[in-house]
Design a protein around this motif. Structure first.
Motif, PDB file in Angstrom:
ATOM      1  N   VAL A   1       1.373  14.870  -5.746  1.00 32.75           N
ATOM      2  CA  VAL A   1       1.935  15.615  -4.620  1.00 32.75           C
ATOM      3  C   VAL A   1       0.985  16.701  -4.127  1.00 32.75           C
ATOM      4  CG1 VAL A   1       3.871  17.075  -3.911  1.00 32.75           C
ATOM      5  CG2 VAL A   1       4.271  15.139  -5.428  1.00 32.75           C
ATOM      6  N   ASP A   2       0.220  17.300  -5.025  1.00 29.64           N
ATOM      7  CA  ASP A   2      -0.607  18.447  -4.649  1.00 29.64           C
ATOM      8  C   ASP A   2      -2.046  18.088  -4.296  1.00 29.64           C
ATOM      9  OD1 ASP A   2      -1.267  17.611  -7.153  1.00 29.64           O
ATOM     10  OD2 ASP A   2      -1.296  19.604  -8.080  1.00 29.64           O
ATOM     11  N   LYS A   3      -2.367  16.799  -4.143  1.00 34.50           N
ATOM     12  CA  LYS A   3      -3.741  16.412  -3.824  1.00 34.50           C
ATOM     13  C   LYS A   3      -4.003  16.591  -2.328  1.00 34.50           C
ATOM     14  CE  LYS A   3      -7.145  12.692  -4.265  1.00 34.50           C
ATOM     15  NZ  LYS A   3      -8.099  13.595  -4.945  1.00 34.50           N
ATOM     16  N   ILE A   4      -5.042  17.372  -1.992  1.00 29.54           N
ATOM     17  CA  ILE A   4      -5.421  17.649  -0.611  1.00 29.54           C
ATOM     18  C   ILE A   4      -6.780  17.004  -0.331  1.00 29.54           C
ATOM     19  CG2 ILE A   4      -5.854  19.431   1.116  1.00 29.54           C
ATOM     20  CD1 ILE A   4      -2.977  19.342   0.145  1.00 29.54           C
ATOM     21  N   VAL A   5      -6.907  16.308   0.789  1.00 27.49           N
ATOM     22  CA  VAL A   5      -8.170  15.669   1.156  1.00 27.49           C
ATOM     23  C   VAL A   5      -8.516  16.059   2.592  1.00 27.49           C
ATOM     24  CG1 VAL A   5      -7.846  13.714  -0.410  1.00 27.49           C
ATOM     25  CG2 VAL A   5      -6.963  13.585   1.925  1.00 27.49           C
ATOM     26  N   TYR A   6      -9.804  15.902   2.923  1.00 28.66           N
ATOM     27  CA  TYR A   6     -10.256  16.178   4.291  1.00 28.66           C
ATOM     28  C   TYR A   6     -10.382  14.860   5.030  1.00 28.66           C
ATOM     29  CZ  TYR A   6     -12.982  17.651   8.292  1.00 28.66           C
ATOM     30  OH  TYR A   6     -13.407  17.883   9.577  1.00 28.66           O
ATOM     31  N   ILE A   7      -9.683  14.749   6.149  1.00 24.93           N
ATOM     32  CA  ILE A   7      -9.734  13.536   6.977  1.00 24.93           C
ATOM     33  C   ILE A   7      -9.977  13.967   8.419  1.00 24.93           C
ATOM     34  CG2 ILE A   7      -8.443  11.530   7.807  1.00 24.93           C
ATOM     35  CD1 ILE A   7      -6.907  11.528   5.202  1.00 24.93           C
ATOM     36  N   TRP A   8     -11.095  13.500   8.970  1.00 28.24           N
ATOM     37  CA  TRP A   8     -11.409  13.825  10.365  1.00 28.24           C
ATOM     38  C   TRP A   8     -10.532  12.989  11.271  1.00 28.24           C
ATOM     39  CZ3 TRP A   8     -12.923  11.403  14.781  1.00 28.24           C
ATOM     40  CH2 TRP A   8     -13.399  12.228  15.813  1.00 28.24           C
ATOM     41  N   PRO A   9      -9.973  13.503  12.342  1.00 23.85           N
ATOM     42  CA  PRO A   9     -10.105  14.873  12.876  1.00 23.85           C
ATOM     43  C   PRO A   9      -8.939  15.775  12.466  1.00 23.85           C
ATOM     44  CG  PRO A   9      -9.112  13.485  14.527  1.00 23.85           C
ATOM     45  CD  PRO A   9      -9.293  12.617  13.300  1.00 23.85           C
ATOM     46  N   PHE A  10      -8.171  15.365  11.460  1.00 24.50           N
ATOM     47  CA  PHE A  10      -6.962  16.111  11.108  1.00 24.50           C
ATOM     48  C   PHE A  10      -7.250  17.324  10.235  1.00 24.50           C
ATOM     49  CE2 PHE A  10      -5.920  11.574  11.476  1.00 24.50           C
ATOM     50  CZ  PHE A  10      -5.107  11.622  12.601  1.00 24.50           C
ATOM     51  N   GLY A  11      -8.412  17.319   9.584  1.00 22.79           N
ATOM     52  CA  GLY A  11      -8.726  18.421   8.691  1.00 22.79           C
ATOM     53  C   GLY A  11      -8.189  18.165   7.297  1.00 22.79           C
ATOM     54  N   HIS A  12      -7.816  19.226   6.607  1.00 24.59           N
ATOM     55  CA  HIS A  12      -7.296  19.108   5.252  1.00 24.59           C
ATOM     56  C   HIS A  12      -5.801  18.777   5.292  1.00 24.59           C
ATOM     57  CE1 HIS A  12     -11.024  21.396   4.541  1.00 24.59           C
ATOM     58  NE2 HIS A  12     -11.015  20.813   3.355  1.00 24.59           N
ATOM     59  N   VAL A  13      -5.460  17.640   4.711  1.00 22.83           N
ATOM     60  CA  VAL A  13      -4.070  17.176   4.724  1.00 22.83           C
ATOM     61  C   VAL A  13      -3.701  16.699   3.332  1.00 22.83           C
ATOM     62  CG1 VAL A  13      -4.124  16.509   7.165  1.00 22.83           C
ATOM     63  CG2 VAL A  13      -4.755  14.848   5.406  1.00 22.83           C
ATOM     64  N   SER A  14      -2.414  16.526   3.130  1.00 22.39           N
ATOM     65  CA  SER A  14      -1.922  15.971   1.867  1.00 22.39           C
ATOM     66  C   SER A  14      -2.267  14.488   1.802  1.00 22.39           C
ATOM     67  CB  SER A  14      -0.411  16.174   1.760  1.00 22.39           C
ATOM     68  OG  SER A  14       0.140  15.388   0.717  1.00 22.39           O
ATOM     69  N   ALA A  15      -2.929  14.102   0.736  1.00 17.45           N
ATOM     70  CA  ALA A  15      -3.297  12.689   0.583  1.00 17.45           C
ATOM     71  C   ALA A  15      -2.055  11.812   0.504  1.00 17.45           C
ATOM     72  CB  ALA A  15      -4.153  12.514  -0.669  1.00 17.45           C
ATOM     73  N   LEU A  16      -1.017  12.303  -0.155  1.00 11.68           N
ATOM     74  CA  LEU A  16       0.204  11.510  -0.294  1.00 11.68           C
ATOM     75  C   LEU A  16       0.896  11.324   1.053  1.00 11.68           C
ATOM     76  CD1 LEU A  16       2.303  10.090  -2.048  1.00 11.68           C
ATOM     77  CD2 LEU A  16       3.392  12.305  -2.420  1.00 11.68           C
ATOM     78  N   ASN A  17       1.086  12.423   1.788  1.00 12.93           N
ATOM     79  CA  ASN A  17       1.771  12.320   3.073  1.00 12.93           C
ATOM     80  C   ASN A  17       0.989  11.455   4.060  1.00 12.93           C
ATOM     81  OD1 ASN A  17       3.752  13.960   2.091  1.00 12.93           O
ATOM     82  ND2 ASN A  17       3.067  15.798   3.149  1.00 12.93           N
ATOM     83  N   PHE A  18      -0.324  11.616   4.088  1.00 11.63           N
ATOM     84  CA  PHE A  18      -1.147  10.847   5.023  1.00 11.63           C
ATOM     85  C   PHE A  18      -1.081   9.358   4.702  1.00 11.63           C
ATOM     86  CE2 PHE A  18      -5.094   8.930   6.483  1.00 11.63           C
ATOM     87  CZ  PHE A  18      -5.139   9.346   7.804  1.00 11.63           C
TER      88      PHE A  18
ATOM     89  N   GLY B   1       0.808  -1.214   0.000  1.00 10.90           N
ATOM     90  CA  GLY B   1       0.000   0.000   0.000  1.00 10.90           C
ATOM     91  C   GLY B   1       0.839   1.260   0.000  1.00 10.90           C
ATOM     92  N   PHE B   2       1.984   1.234   0.707  1.00  5.10           N
ATOM     93  CA  PHE B   2       2.892   2.377   0.713  1.00  5.10           C
ATOM     94  C   PHE B   2       3.374   2.675  -0.702  1.00  5.10           C
ATOM     95  CE2 PHE B   2       7.113   4.186   0.784  1.00  5.10           C
ATOM     96  CZ  PHE B   2       7.053   5.162   1.763  1.00  5.10           C
ATOM     97  N   ILE B   3       3.829   1.638  -1.386  1.00  2.52           N
ATOM     98  CA  ILE B   3       4.343   1.829  -2.754  1.00  2.52           C
ATOM     99  C   ILE B   3       3.228   2.279  -3.688  1.00  2.52           C
ATOM    100  CG2 ILE B   3       5.427   0.646  -4.700  1.00  2.52           C
ATOM    101  CD1 ILE B   3       6.805  -1.177  -2.651  1.00  2.52           C
ATOM    102  N   ALA B   4       2.027   1.677  -3.537  1.00  4.11           N
ATOM    103  CA  ALA B   4       0.900   2.072  -4.386  1.00  4.11           C
ATOM    104  C   ALA B   4       0.508   3.522  -4.137  1.00  4.11           C
ATOM    105  CB  ALA B   4      -0.277   1.139  -4.130  1.00  4.11           C
ATOM    106  N   SER B   5       0.509   3.944  -2.866  1.00  6.27           N
ATOM    107  CA  SER B   5       0.166   5.333  -2.549  1.00  6.27           C
ATOM    108  C   SER B   5       1.142   6.300  -3.191  1.00  6.27           C
ATOM    109  CB  SER B   5       0.159   5.536  -1.026  1.00  6.27           C
ATOM    110  OG  SER B   5      -0.793   4.708  -0.411  1.00  6.27           O
ATOM    111  N   TYR B   6       2.425   5.921  -3.189  1.00  2.00           N
ATOM    112  CA  TYR B   6       3.441   6.800  -3.768  1.00  2.00           C
ATOM    113  C   TYR B   6       3.209   7.007  -5.256  1.00  2.00           C
ATOM    114  CZ  TYR B   6       8.012   9.027  -3.790  1.00  2.00           C
ATOM    115  OH  TYR B   6       9.024   9.938  -3.889  1.00  2.00           O
ATOM    116  N   VAL B   7       2.672   5.971  -5.905  1.00  2.00           N
ATOM    117  CA  VAL B   7       2.439   6.052  -7.352  1.00  2.00           C
ATOM    118  C   VAL B   7       1.102   6.711  -7.655  1.00  2.00           C
ATOM    119  CG1 VAL B   7       2.122   4.686  -9.439  1.00  2.00           C
ATOM    120  CG2 VAL B   7       3.878   4.029  -7.783  1.00  2.00           C
TER     121      VAL B   7
END
Length: 350
Positions: free
Chosen positions: A79-96, A69-75
């Motif tokens: 880099v610029d995709k932002i998503v909303y994840i409770w309770p963190f708020g808006h975060v980078s989808a890649l970093n998360f 899953g880590f490798i798949a997420s990287y692909v």
């Protein structure tokens, strides 16, 4: 102050209780020894041991899936995709996703190892006396025997499901680090070996931005040129000039010692890379009488009358030469690219 005395017959009982004397002895500091060993359910019931084995294997398998899953997420995630994840708020989808999957991969390896040790490996406590740092042959033999016994008791040879899934998890986790090497940048491919110079490209004077002609270059003078077609306003101008920067000098043909250099010159006009072969600094200090050029960064010195070979300093290679000629319009032109890679050495350089 009262002179009343505490009865002496009450003191021993208080002290004995405080010191915690061992039963059956008068010494309150006697070694009580190890408690009696209590077997676990896995030691008594093979079905319970098999359940623990499957649980450990499941954790190692989850670690492998998390690494995938880590490798798949990287692909998958830009880099610029932002998503909303409770309770963190808006975060980078890649970093998360990278943090979540890598954390899960490492957690399940650790959890599997701990569960394996607590339920299936031997938990018998053994007391050993301290010994000198340098072990005797008998102790060394005992250590090897204990290691073999521990390997046997861990059941790593008998419980192949645990062994194979553990090896799979440990083998896949390092791939996460390999994938991260992608952030170091794209592979250079042939970019380190080639420049914009090619056959037929005119030498453009860096000061006048006009084509150079042989009569513009006098004996003892130093000029700088760039390839025809390179726009100083382009976004990659500095990157391209970092490889294609050229210096041109005119030397009396009889003073040129290297035969190939003479063949690649035009009427004593020679063209060499301006980039030092030590760490890539630009060279611009020319000594007319000796035909030497000096790098101002670390004082590497090159002899332009002898193939630009290194005569002093830390540089490890001569300056690459560009073969030049004159086109039908009388302008100086390149007859190809540099004869070898420009700039500092790199490990793949022959």
């Amino acid at each position: 102050m009262s002179s009343q005395q505490i009865p002496e017959d009450s003191l021993p009982a208080v002290q004995e209780t405080a010191h915690g004397a061992v039963e059956g002895t008068d010494d309150p500091f006697a070694d009580p020894g190890l408690p009696a060993h209590k077997p676990r359910i896995q030691d008594l019931d093979e079905r319970a041991a098999n359940r623990s084995e499957r649980a450990v294997a499941l954790m190692f398998t989850l670690s492998m899936l998390a690494t995938v899953g880590f490798i798949a997420s990287y692909v998958i995630f830009p880099v610029d995709k932002i998503v909303y994840i409770w309770p963190f708020g808006h975060v980078s989808a890649l970093n998360f996703s990278l943090g979540l999957t890598l954390g899960a991969a490492l957690f399940f390896i650790g959890a599997g190892a701990v569960h394996w040790a607590r339920t299936l490996m031997s938990d018998v406590e053994v007391a050993a006396e301290r010994h000198p740092i340098e072990a005797t042959p008998e102790v060394k033999a005992q250590v090897m025997a204990d290691f073999a016994a521990g390997a046997e008791e861990s059941a790593i040879g008998r419980r192949k499901l645990i062994r194979n899934t553990m090896f799979g998890a440990l083998a896949l986790v390092p791939l996460s680090g390999v994938v991260l090497l992608r952030d170091l940048g794209p592979l250079p491919e042939k970019k380190l070996r080639t420049t914009l110079w090619a056959e037929g490209k005119q030498l453009i004077n860096m000061n006048t931005m006009k084509p150079l002609r042989p009569e513009h270059i006098t004996v003892g003078s130093l000029a700088f040129a760039m390839p025809e077609g390179l726009d100083p306003e382009s976004h990659d101008f500095q990157t391209q000039m970092g490889k294609a920067a050229l210096m041109i000098v005119r030397i009396e043909p009889d003073d040129i010692k290297d035969k190939r250099q003479r063949d690649w010159a035009h009427e004593g006009i020679v063209a060499f890379s301006k980039i030092c072969t030590h760490v890539g600094c630009p060279i611009s200090l020319y000594e007319q009488q000796t035909h030497h050029v000096l790098c101002p960064c670390h004082q590497s010195t090159f002899d332009l009358s002898d193939g630009a070979r290194v005569i002093f300093g830390p540089a490890g290679h001569p300056l690459p030469q560009l073969r030049i000629g004159v086109n039908s319009e009388g302008n100086l032109e390149a007859l190809g690219d540099f004869d070898e890679p420009v700039g500092a050495a790199f490990w793949e350089r022959g």
